[in-house]
Write a protein that holds these residues in place. Sequence first.
Motif, PDB file in Angstrom:
ATOM      1  N   THR A  41      -2.266  21.513   4.504  1.00 46.97           N
ATOM      2  CA  THR A  41      -3.455  22.345   4.301  1.00 46.97           C
ATOM      3  C   THR A  41      -3.721  23.140   5.581  1.00 46.97           C
ATOM      4  OG1 THR A  41      -4.851  20.451   4.911  1.00 46.97           O
ATOM      5  CG2 THR A  41      -4.435  20.788   2.564  1.00 46.97           C
ATOM      6  N   TYR A  42      -2.904  24.140   5.773  1.00 45.61           N
ATOM      7  CA  TYR A  42      -2.968  24.935   6.997  1.00 45.61           C
ATOM      8  C   TYR A  42      -4.204  25.827   7.005  1.00 45.61           C
ATOM      9  CZ  TYR A  42      -0.544  26.764  11.123  1.00 45.61           C
ATOM     10  OH  TYR A  42      -0.177  27.080  12.401  1.00 45.61           O
ATOM     11  N   ALA A  43      -4.487  26.463   5.884  1.00 47.71           N
ATOM     12  CA  ALA A  43      -5.641  27.356   5.785  1.00 47.71           C
ATOM     13  C   ALA A  43      -6.897  26.567   5.433  1.00 47.71           C
ATOM     14  CB  ALA A  43      -5.388  28.428   4.716  1.00 47.71           C
ATOM     15  N   ASN A  44      -8.045  27.092   5.852  1.00 45.51           N
ATOM     16  CA  ASN A  44      -9.306  26.431   5.515  1.00 45.51           C
ATOM     17  C   ASN A  44      -9.485  26.323   4.009  1.00 45.51           C
ATOM     18  OD1 ASN A  44      -9.854  26.189   8.220  1.00 45.51           O
ATOM     19  ND2 ASN A  44     -11.336  27.855   8.282  1.00 45.51           N
ATOM     20  N   ALA A  45      -9.102  27.366   3.270  1.00 42.77           N
ATOM     21  CA  ALA A  45      -9.235  27.330   1.809  1.00 42.77           C
ATOM     22  C   ALA A  45      -8.433  26.176   1.221  1.00 42.77           C
ATOM     23  CB  ALA A  45      -8.788  28.659   1.200  1.00 42.77           C
ATOM     24  N   ALA A  46      -7.280  25.891   1.780  1.00 38.62           N
ATOM     25  CA  ALA A  46      -6.469  24.777   1.283  1.00 38.62           C
ATOM     26  C   ALA A  46      -7.165  23.441   1.548  1.00 38.62           C
ATOM     27  CB  ALA A  46      -5.087  24.792   1.935  1.00 38.62           C
ATOM     28  N   LYS A  47      -7.787  23.305   2.708  1.00 36.50           N
ATOM     29  CA  LYS A  47      -8.528  22.075   3.016  1.00 36.50           C
ATOM     30  C   LYS A  47      -9.646  21.874   1.988  1.00 36.50           C
ATOM     31  CE  LYS A  47      -7.715  22.366   8.034  1.00 36.50           C
ATOM     32  NZ  LYS A  47      -6.750  23.463   7.974  1.00 36.50           N
ATOM     33  N   ILE A  48     -10.323  22.947   1.647  1.00 35.51           N
ATOM     34  CA  ILE A  48     -11.432  22.890   0.693  1.00 35.51           C
ATOM     35  C   ILE A  48     -10.907  22.636  -0.720  1.00 35.51           C
ATOM     36  CG2 ILE A  48     -13.260  24.279  -0.380  1.00 35.51           C
ATOM     37  CD1 ILE A  48     -13.424  25.726   2.452  1.00 35.51           C
ATOM     38  N   TRP A  97       0.836  -1.197   0.000  1.00 33.89           N
ATOM     39  CA  TRP A  97       0.000   0.000   0.000  1.00 33.89           C
ATOM     40  C   TRP A  97       0.871   1.247   0.000  1.00 33.89           C
ATOM     41  CZ3 TRP A  97      -4.529  -0.326   4.038  1.00 33.89           C
ATOM     42  CH2 TRP A  97      -5.475  -1.267   3.601  1.00 33.89           C
ATOM     43  N   MET A  98       0.246   2.342  -0.466  1.00 35.83           N
ATOM     44  CA  MET A  98       0.850   3.672  -0.394  1.00 35.83           C
ATOM     45  C   MET A  98       0.050   4.496   0.612  1.00 35.83           C
ATOM     46  SD  MET A  98       3.403   3.615  -2.500  1.00 35.83           S
ATOM     47  CE  MET A  98       3.870   5.268  -2.960  1.00 35.83           C
ATOM     48  N   LEU A  99       0.708   5.481   1.197  1.00 35.51           N
ATOM     49  CA  LEU A  99       0.119   6.367   2.195  1.00 35.51           C
ATOM     50  C   LEU A  99       0.109   7.793   1.677  1.00 35.51           C
ATOM     51  CD1 LEU A  99      -0.804   7.061   5.163  1.00 35.51           C
ATOM     52  CD2 LEU A  99       1.634   7.288   5.697  1.00 35.51           C
ATOM     53  N   ALA A 100      -0.979   8.501   1.964  1.00 35.51           N
ATOM     54  CA  ALA A 100      -1.051   9.948   1.755  1.00 35.51           C
ATOM     55  C   ALA A 100      -1.343  10.591   3.108  1.00 35.51           C
ATOM     56  CB  ALA A 100      -2.151  10.304   0.762  1.00 35.51           C
ATOM     57  N   THR A 101      -0.774  11.761   3.337  1.00 34.57           N
ATOM     58  CA  THR A 101      -0.999  12.477   4.582  1.00 34.57           C
ATOM     59  C   THR A 101      -1.614  13.837   4.295  1.00 34.57           C
ATOM     60  OG1 THR A 101       1.268  13.349   4.536  1.00 34.57           O
ATOM     61  CG2 THR A 101       0.891  11.337   5.811  1.00 34.57           C
ATOM     62  N   ALA A 102      -2.435  14.303   5.236  1.00 33.70           N
ATOM     63  CA  ALA A 102      -3.045  15.627   5.161  1.00 33.70           C
ATOM     64  C   ALA A 102      -2.817  16.285   6.513  1.00 33.70           C
ATOM     65  CB  ALA A 102      -4.529  15.528   4.836  1.00 33.70           C
ATOM     66  N   GLU A 103      -1.973  17.306   6.529  1.00 31.90           N
ATOM     67  CA  GLU A 103      -1.586  17.915   7.799  1.00 31.90           C
ATOM     68  C   GLU A 103      -1.962  19.383   7.857  1.00 31.90           C
ATOM     69  OE1 GLU A 103       2.342  16.695   9.397  1.00 31.90           O
ATOM     70  OE2 GLU A 103       2.654  15.923   7.355  1.00 31.90           O
ATOM     71  N   SER A 104      -2.398  19.805   9.018  1.00 41.00           N
ATOM     72  CA  SER A 104      -2.638  21.211   9.275  1.00 41.00           C
ATOM     73  C   SER A 104      -1.670  21.685  10.364  1.00 41.00           C
ATOM     74  CB  SER A 104      -4.095  21.453   9.672  1.00 41.00           C
ATOM     75  OG  SER A 104      -4.350  22.832   9.784  1.00 41.00           O
ATOM     76  N   CYS A 105      -1.982  21.472  11.631  1.00 46.30           N
ATOM     77  CA  CYS A 105      -1.167  22.034  12.710  1.00 46.30           C
ATOM     78  C   CYS A 105       0.247  21.466  12.766  1.00 46.30           C
ATOM     79  CB  CYS A 105      -1.863  21.883  14.055  1.00 46.30           C
ATOM     80  SG  CYS A 105      -1.998  20.180  14.652  1.00 46.30           S
ATOM     81  N   THR A 106       0.484  20.309  12.185  1.00 43.89           N
ATOM     82  CA  THR A 106       1.832  19.728  12.200  1.00 43.89           C
ATOM     83  C   THR A 106       2.666  20.177  11.005  1.00 43.89           C
ATOM     84  OG1 THR A 106       0.861  17.730  11.239  1.00 43.89           O
ATOM     85  CG2 THR A 106       1.271  17.719  13.619  1.00 43.89           C
TER      86      THR A 106
END
Length: 165
Positions: A58-65, A25-34
């Motif tokens: 994705t630190y900013a909300n716009a990036a998360k979206i 398997w491959m892993l993807a990560t989605a980080e904000s505060c870290t």
Amino acid sequence: MARVSDEELHQLAAELGDKLRARDWMLATAESCTGGWVGQLLTSLPGSSHWYERGFITYANAAKIEMLGVPAETIDEHGAVSEQTAGAMAAGALIHSHAQASLAISGIAGPGGGTPQKPVGLVCYGWALTDGTVMSSTCRLDGNREEIRSRAVAASLRGLIDLMG
């Protein structure tokens, strides 16, 4: 309180890498505060290109979206630091990658930014697998900014290790 040691973080990363490699398997990560700490840790391991596919910071909300497809309504209703948002981040990381597993972290590392409802040290996690499993969790971590962030990295790795069995 001290931050999680580099040795412990590397041990967790290696254990997760072994589990991913065993499943091919491959892993993807989605980080904000870290801020990419998980991705940096994982890519510090030789051979991680065999199981680490990509990371989203994705630190900013716009990036998360925009980058992960987190619904704006989820952030508006529950906040960026919520299990709902962390779960959506993890699910979005799978959709926007070629990975079979993902983890996400969103939290308030401080020293400012906390509220009585969402204090400094509140961290939410999300994990997703391509079989449709999406799990989330919340914890309150003590310490300064670096301690909170290192503990969040460790908890996110432990959570995915546990989920993968």
